[in-house]
Design a protein around this motif. Sequence first.
Motif, short mmCIF file in Angstrom:
data_model
loop_
_atom_site.label_atom_id
_atom_site.label_comp_id
_atom_site.label_asym_id
_atom_site.label_seq_id
_atom_site.Cartn_x
_atom_site.Cartn_y
_atom_site.Cartn_z
N LYS A 30 -52.45 -57.56 4.84
CA LYS A 30 -51.91 -57.68 6.20
C LYS A 30 -52.40 -56.51 7.05
O LYS A 30 -52.84 -56.69 8.19
N PHE A 31 -52.36 -55.32 6.50
CA PHE A 31 -52.83 -54.13 7.20
C PHE A 31 -54.32 -54.24 7.54
O PHE A 31 -54.72 -54.10 8.69
N PHE A 32 -55.15 -54.53 6.50
CA PHE A 32 -56.59 -54.60 6.73
C PHE A 32 -56.97 -55.75 7.65
O PHE A 32 -57.84 -55.60 8.52
N SER A 33 -56.34 -56.92 7.47
CA SER A 33 -56.71 -58.08 8.30
C SER A 33 -56.24 -57.92 9.74
O SER A 33 -56.74 -58.61 10.64
N THR A 34 -55.30 -57.02 9.97
CA THR A 34 -54.85 -56.75 11.33
C THR A 34 -55.76 -55.73 12.01
O THR A 34 -56.14 -55.91 13.18
N TYR A 35 -56.14 -54.69 11.29
CA TYR A 35 -56.87 -53.58 11.92
C TYR A 35 -58.39 -53.62 11.76
O TYR A 35 -59.10 -53.14 12.63
N GLN A 38 -60.51 -55.23 14.56
CA GLN A 38 -60.64 -54.42 15.77
C GLN A 38 -61.85 -53.49 15.68
O GLN A 38 -62.41 -53.10 16.69
N VAL A 39 -62.25 -53.16 14.45
CA VAL A 39 -63.38 -52.27 14.22
C VAL A 39 -64.65 -53.05 13.91
O VAL A 39 -65.74 -52.74 14.38
N ILE A 40 -64.50 -54.10 13.11
CA ILE A 40 -65.63 -54.94 12.69
C ILE A 40 -65.39 -56.35 13.22
O ILE A 40 -64.57 -57.09 12.67
N ALA A 41 -66.08 -56.71 14.23
CA ALA A 41 -65.84 -57.99 14.92
C ALA A 41 -66.01 -59.20 14.01
O ALA A 41 -65.30 -60.19 14.15
N GLN A 42 -66.94 -59.15 13.08
CA GLN A 42 -67.21 -60.30 12.21
C GLN A 42 -66.23 -60.43 11.04
O GLN A 42 -66.37 -61.35 10.24
N GLU A 43 -65.25 -59.57 10.93
CA GLU A 43 -64.32 -59.60 9.80
C GLU A 43 -63.53 -60.90 9.73
O GLU A 43 -63.27 -61.41 8.65
N GLN A 44 -63.16 -61.47 10.87
CA GLN A 44 -62.38 -62.71 10.84
C GLN A 44 -63.19 -63.89 10.36
O GLN A 44 -62.63 -64.81 9.76
N ASN A 45 -64.49 -63.88 10.59
CA ASN A 45 -65.34 -64.98 10.15
C ASN A 45 -66.76 -64.47 9.98
O ASN A 45 -67.54 -64.46 10.93
N PHE A 46 -67.09 -64.09 8.77
CA PHE A 46 -68.42 -63.57 8.46
C PHE A 46 -69.23 -64.68 7.79
O PHE A 46 -69.09 -64.95 6.61
N HIS A 47 -70.01 -65.39 8.58
CA HIS A 47 -70.82 -66.52 8.09
C HIS A 47 -69.97 -67.53 7.32
O HIS A 47 -70.33 -67.98 6.24
N GLY A 48 -68.82 -67.86 7.86
CA GLY A 48 -67.93 -68.84 7.24
C GLY A 48 -66.95 -68.26 6.24
O GLY A 48 -66.10 -68.98 5.73
N ILE A 49 -67.08 -66.99 5.92
CA ILE A 49 -66.15 -66.35 5.00
C ILE A 49 -65.11 -65.61 5.83
O ILE A 49 -65.45 -64.75 6.65
#
Length: 152
Positions: A30-35, A38-49
Amino acid sequence: MRALLLRQKQVLLFIIAGGLSAVVEIGSFKFFSTYLPQVIAQEQNFHGIHYPLSNILSTSCGILFNYFLSIWFVFERGKHSKKKEFFYFMVVSFISTILSLTFFQVFYSFVFKDNINLIFYTLSPEIISKIAAILLVSILNYSVKKKVIFNG
């Protein structure tokens, strides 16, 4: 009832250790997926991952926490040296991590699409997916850790 609890003490301790480790893993996810997004834009969807770095970091936190709980409270030392035992634990955990990440992707992409409102807290699809993946992989983990690593 007491006799049953004593016979199943190791399983109960494994469930408690796993539950505490899951809390660490889900909390750190929860902590990492929230913050991290904000630093790495592709974190929510990195080539479908979805949330790859959040998943890897939180799973690592959970694995290390679980290792220490396992050697302190759950399993007795096996026939392996501490180094070999730790190595085997990490190999099993690495395989479990791959399985967990795969299950998370399947659950998040295809199964859990809506929030679950628990009145006092709302579970998002990514948290529900993480919980489901942890539960599925935990069954495999107990068997392998007991039979292979700690020779119980």
